[in-house]
Design an enzyme around this catalytic site. Structure first.
Site, PDB file in Angstrom:
ATOM      1  N   LYS A  90       0.842  -1.208   0.000  1.00  0.00           N
ATOM      2  CA  LYS A  90       0.000   0.000   0.000  1.00  0.00           C
ATOM      3  C   LYS A  90       0.873   1.252   0.000  1.00  0.00           C
ATOM      4  O   LYS A  90       0.601   2.214  -0.726  1.00  0.00           O
ATOM      5  CB  LYS A  90      -0.938  -0.021   1.215  1.00  0.00           C
ATOM      6  CG  LYS A  90      -2.079  -1.021   1.037  1.00  0.00           C
ATOM      7  CD  LYS A  90      -2.837  -1.319   2.322  1.00  0.00           C
ATOM      8  CE  LYS A  90      -3.830  -2.460   2.064  1.00  0.00           C
ATOM      9  NZ  LYS A  90      -4.498  -2.957   3.275  1.00  0.00           N
TER      10      LYS A  90
ATOM     11  N   GLN B 287      -4.517  -1.560   9.620  1.00  0.00           N
ATOM     12  CA  GLN B 287      -4.473  -2.894   9.000  1.00  0.00           C
ATOM     13  C   GLN B 287      -5.059  -3.940   9.954  1.00  0.00           C
ATOM     14  O   GLN B 287      -4.647  -4.035  11.110  1.00  0.00           O
ATOM     15  CB  GLN B 287      -3.020  -3.244   8.647  1.00  0.00           C
ATOM     16  CG  GLN B 287      -2.857  -4.544   7.900  1.00  0.00           C
ATOM     17  CD  GLN B 287      -3.478  -4.519   6.502  1.00  0.00           C
ATOM     18  OE1 GLN B 287      -3.331  -3.542   5.770  1.00  0.00           O
ATOM     19  NE2 GLN B 287      -4.174  -5.575   6.141  1.00  0.00           N
TER      20      GLN B 287
ATOM     21  N   ASP C  47     -11.020   2.939   4.136  1.00  0.00           N
ATOM     22  CA  ASP C  47     -11.370   1.513   4.034  1.00  0.00           C
ATOM     23  C   ASP C  47     -12.888   1.318   4.025  1.00  0.00           C
ATOM     24  O   ASP C  47     -13.374   0.242   3.672  1.00  0.00           O
ATOM     25  CB  ASP C  47     -10.795   0.748   5.239  1.00  0.00           C
ATOM     26  CG  ASP C  47      -9.625  -0.142   4.860  1.00  0.00           C
ATOM     27  OD1 ASP C  47      -9.450  -0.411   3.648  1.00  0.00           O
ATOM     28  OD2 ASP C  47      -8.901  -0.571   5.771  1.00  0.00           O
TER      29      ASP C  47
END
Ligand code: NDP
Length: 298
Positions: free
Chosen positions: A55, A99, A122
């Site tokens: 990422k 994460q 997200d």
């Protein structure tokens, strides 16, 4: 027998990333700063380390700033919440991604709830799930949004098509079903308690498999000509003499290819879309945070 068209998610994602790069450069020229994504990794989970590294690299390649925060596995919830608060208030940070999974002992829901929903790229915050449910603008989880992009690119209008989503997780199955409903498909959500799953899948013009079971969906479950989106990423045990096993999806690819009209491969299908959409969401967040309209065509 004709073979299914392979939906090349890798190529689609590369083209999307290129458009994002152009828009990010435009943003930087107008505002004097790059769109910024903060990625928080707690602990040493090897898969998470790979994802976080990928990422960060993708951000830099698209001309965005990447802020990585790698914390030890014994980080307290209070310390993590305080970092999230700092990132919420940092004007250089447009998107925040924590994460998952977090090490046990840390309450994932509490951490996600602490992220400013307008930086929740997200799309996991309950506010963004609610916005999607009621049709308001918000951040949509990256993987299902990527699947929808591939479907629209391949099929055009999805109106009236029968779609079966296998899996009902908050990050893939449920938002996928919502997006397909909003695109006017007729949607069935299947899960581990669904009866006669092969028969349910046989009705579908669109099958989205997000289960996490290697090659569970067989070729004879697929309606001839259907479009199959395989979200699953499963590593098989290594063959003799090999260090790593093969990656396969939730769909028996070879069998499905002989029946489906189109199919995403694993790897190279949905996977590359997830990071591309993360960059897209970060770019959109940057525009909102700067009081600018989001760029068109992304
Ligand atoms: P979850 O484990 O959270 O959800 C799996 C879903 O599959 C559940 O709803 C479960 O049903 C259902 N399920 C399990 N077994 C069966 C069965 N035998 N028949 C029908 N349904 C079943 O997984 P995720 O949604 O997080 O991920 C799904 C897959 O997608 C995984 O392989 C994951 O690695 C992959 N993935 C890929 C991404 C990418 O970028 N390509 C991103 C995210 C995930 P129930 O609710 O009843 O338990």
């Amino acid at each position: 027998m004709t073979e299914a068209t392979v939906i090349d998610g890798k190529a689609f994602a590369a083209a999307l990333r290129e458009r994002i790069g152009v828009a990010a450069a435009g943003f930087a020229a107008q505002t004097g700063r790059r769109p910024g994504l903060a990625v928080v990794l707690v602990g040493e989970d090897p898969a998470s380390q790979v994802y976080v590294g990928a990422k960060g690299k993708a951000c830099e390649a698209a001309g965005m700033a990447s802020f990585e925060h790698r914390l030890p596995a014994d980080t307290s919830e209070a310390a993590l919440l305080s970092l999230v608060e700092r990132l919420n208030n940092d004007p250089e940070v447009d998107g925040i991604l924590v994460q998952l999974p977090l090490p046990s002992g840390l309450n994932e829901q509490a951490i996600i709830a602490a992220i400013n929903p307008d930086k929740d790229v997200d799309g996991f915050h309950v506010i963004n799930a609610g916005r999607l449910a009621v049709g308001q603008r918000g951040f949509v989880p990256c993987t299902p949004l990527g699947c929808l992009m591939l479907l629209k690119d391949h099929l055009g209008d999805l109106s009236g098509l029968e779609a079966v989503v296998i899996g009902r997780s908050n990050i893939v199955g449920k938002p996928m079903a919502q997006l397909l409903t909003d695109a006017n498909a007729t949607v069935t959500i299947a899960h581990s308690r669904t009866k006669n799953l092969p028969d349910v899948v046989r009705r579908a013009d669109i099958v989205v498999a997000a289960v996490g079971r290697p090659e569970m969906v067989r070729g004879d479950w697929i309606k001839p000509g259907a479009t199959v989106i395989d979200v699953g990423i499963n590593r098989l045990p290594p063959e003799e003499g090999k260090e790593k096993g093969r990656l396969v999806g939730d769909v028996a690819y070879g069998e499905a290819c002989a029946v489906a009209g189109a199919i995403t491969p694993v790897p190279g299908g949905v996977g590359p879309m997830t990071i591309a959409v993360l960059l897209r969401n970060t770019l959109v967040a940057a525009h909102h945070n700067a009081g600018m309209p989001a760029p068109e065509g992304l």
